[in-house]
Design a protein around this motif. Structure first.
Motif, PDB file in Angstrom:
ATOM      1  N   VAL A  55      70.273  38.138 -19.170  1.00 27.53           N
ATOM      2  CA  VAL A  55      70.365  39.593 -19.120  1.00 27.53           C
ATOM      3  C   VAL A  55      69.342  40.094 -18.108  1.00 27.53           C
ATOM      4  CG1 VAL A  55      70.136  41.732 -20.442  1.00 27.53           C
ATOM      5  CG2 VAL A  55      71.064  39.689 -21.532  1.00 27.53           C
ATOM      6  N   GLU A  56      69.790  40.963 -17.216  1.00 27.54           N
ATOM      7  CA  GLU A  56      68.865  41.565 -16.260  1.00 27.54           C
ATOM      8  C   GLU A  56      68.297  42.838 -16.870  1.00 27.54           C
ATOM      9  OE1 GLU A  56      68.815  43.121 -11.670  1.00 27.54           O
ATOM     10  OE2 GLU A  56      70.372  41.745 -12.331  1.00 27.54           O
ATOM     11  N   LYS A  57      66.973  42.906 -16.934  1.00 25.15           N
ATOM     12  CA  LYS A  57      66.317  44.067 -17.522  1.00 25.15           C
ATOM     13  C   LYS A  57      66.168  45.171 -16.478  1.00 25.15           C
ATOM     14  CE  LYS A  57      63.968  41.719 -21.191  1.00 25.15           C
ATOM     15  NZ  LYS A  57      62.816  41.748 -22.050  1.00 25.15           N
ATOM     16  N   THR A  58      65.787  46.347 -16.947  1.00 25.08           N
ATOM     17  CA  THR A  58      65.696  47.501 -16.051  1.00 25.08           C
ATOM     18  C   THR A  58      64.597  47.364 -15.010  1.00 25.08           C
ATOM     19  OG1 THR A  58      64.271  48.611 -17.653  1.00 25.08           O
ATOM     20  CG2 THR A  58      66.625  49.102 -17.754  1.00 25.08           C
TER      21      THR A  58
ATOM     22  N   SER B  24      65.989  38.100 -18.432  1.00 25.94           N
ATOM     23  CA  SER B  24      65.708  37.612 -19.779  1.00 25.94           C
ATOM     24  C   SER B  24      66.779  36.599 -20.163  1.00 25.94           C
ATOM     25  CB  SER B  24      65.716  38.784 -20.759  1.00 25.94           C
ATOM     26  OG  SER B  24      65.645  38.324 -22.077  1.00 25.94           O
ATOM     27  N   ILE B  25      66.349  35.491 -20.744  1.00 26.91           N
ATOM     28  CA  ILE B  25      67.284  34.461 -21.182  1.00 26.91           C
ATOM     29  C   ILE B  25      67.134  34.292 -22.687  1.00 26.91           C
ATOM     30  CG2 ILE B  25      67.937  32.041 -21.015  1.00 26.91           C
ATOM     31  CD1 ILE B  25      66.814  32.020 -18.201  1.00 26.91           C
ATOM     32  N   THR B  26      68.251  34.385 -23.389  1.00 27.81           N
ATOM     33  CA  THR B  26      68.240  34.131 -24.828  1.00 27.81           C
ATOM     34  C   THR B  26      69.158  32.952 -25.114  1.00 27.81           C
ATOM     35  OG1 THR B  26      70.026  35.709 -25.186  1.00 27.81           O
ATOM     36  CG2 THR B  26      67.796  36.529 -25.439  1.00 27.81           C
ATOM     37  N   THR B  27      68.804  32.216 -26.133  1.00 22.30           N
ATOM     38  CA  THR B  27      69.606  31.055 -26.526  1.00 22.30           C
ATOM     39  C   THR B  27      69.957  31.179 -28.003  1.00 22.30           C
ATOM     40  OG1 THR B  27      67.669  29.758 -27.093  1.00 22.30           O
ATOM     41  CG2 THR B  27      68.471  29.564 -24.849  1.00 22.30           C
TER      42      THR B  27
ATOM     43  N   ASP C 287      74.014  35.127 -11.175  1.00 17.65           N
ATOM     44  CA  ASP C 287      74.984  35.651 -12.134  1.00 17.65           C
ATOM     45  C   ASP C 287      74.262  36.049 -13.410  1.00 17.65           C
ATOM     46  OD1 ASP C 287      77.155  35.284 -10.510  1.00 17.65           O
ATOM     47  OD2 ASP C 287      77.717  33.342 -11.367  1.00 17.65           O
ATOM     48  N   VAL C 288      74.699  37.129 -13.970  1.00 17.80           N
ATOM     49  CA  VAL C 288      74.187  37.567 -15.265  1.00 17.80           C
ATOM     50  C   VAL C 288      75.346  37.449 -16.240  1.00 17.80           C
ATOM     51  CG1 VAL C 288      73.260  39.504 -16.560  1.00 17.80           C
ATOM     52  CG2 VAL C 288      72.539  39.130 -14.197  1.00 17.80           C
ATOM     53  N   GLY C 289      75.111  36.741 -17.330  1.00 19.09           N
ATOM     54  CA  GLY C 289      76.197  36.579 -18.284  1.00 19.09           C
ATOM     55  C   GLY C 289      75.895  35.527 -19.314  1.00 19.09           C
ATOM     56  N   VAL C 290      76.955  35.058 -19.932  1.00 17.18           N
ATOM     57  CA  VAL C 290      76.848  34.097 -21.027  1.00 17.18           C
ATOM     58  C   VAL C 290      77.408  32.759 -20.572  1.00 17.18           C
ATOM     59  CG1 VAL C 290      77.610  33.588 -23.372  1.00 17.18           C
ATOM     60  CG2 VAL C 290      77.089  35.930 -22.736  1.00 17.18           C
TER      61      VAL C 290
END
Length: 77
Positions: free
Chosen positions: A24-27, A32-35, A8-11
């Protein structure tokens, strides 16, 4: 906490909505994971409660230690 399940991609939110983990899935196919902190109120409340609890523990410990010293002084006389 850092996984979002089955690709799953999301928050995702944790600790009563205060911590946010966004995937977030990059191109190029990488993920990528941000916190971050979304709502600091639960973190501040936790800090205040822990400070009060530790302060109370220290006050109780000092009172018990003082009482022990008084009892030892009385029995030694």
């Amino acid at each position: 906490m850092f996984s979002t399940g089955s690709d799953d991609v999301g928050v995702r939110k944790a600790f009563f909505g205060s911590l946010v983990f966004e995937t977030v899935e990059k191109t190029n196919g990488a993920t990528s994971i941000t916190t971050g902190i979304d709502n600091p109120v639960p973190i501040v409340i936790l800090f205040v409660v822990l400070t009060i609890v530790f302060t109370m523990m220290q006050i109780i410990y000092r009172g018990l230690k003082q009482r022990r010293d008084e009892l030892l002084k009385m029995s030694g006389s």
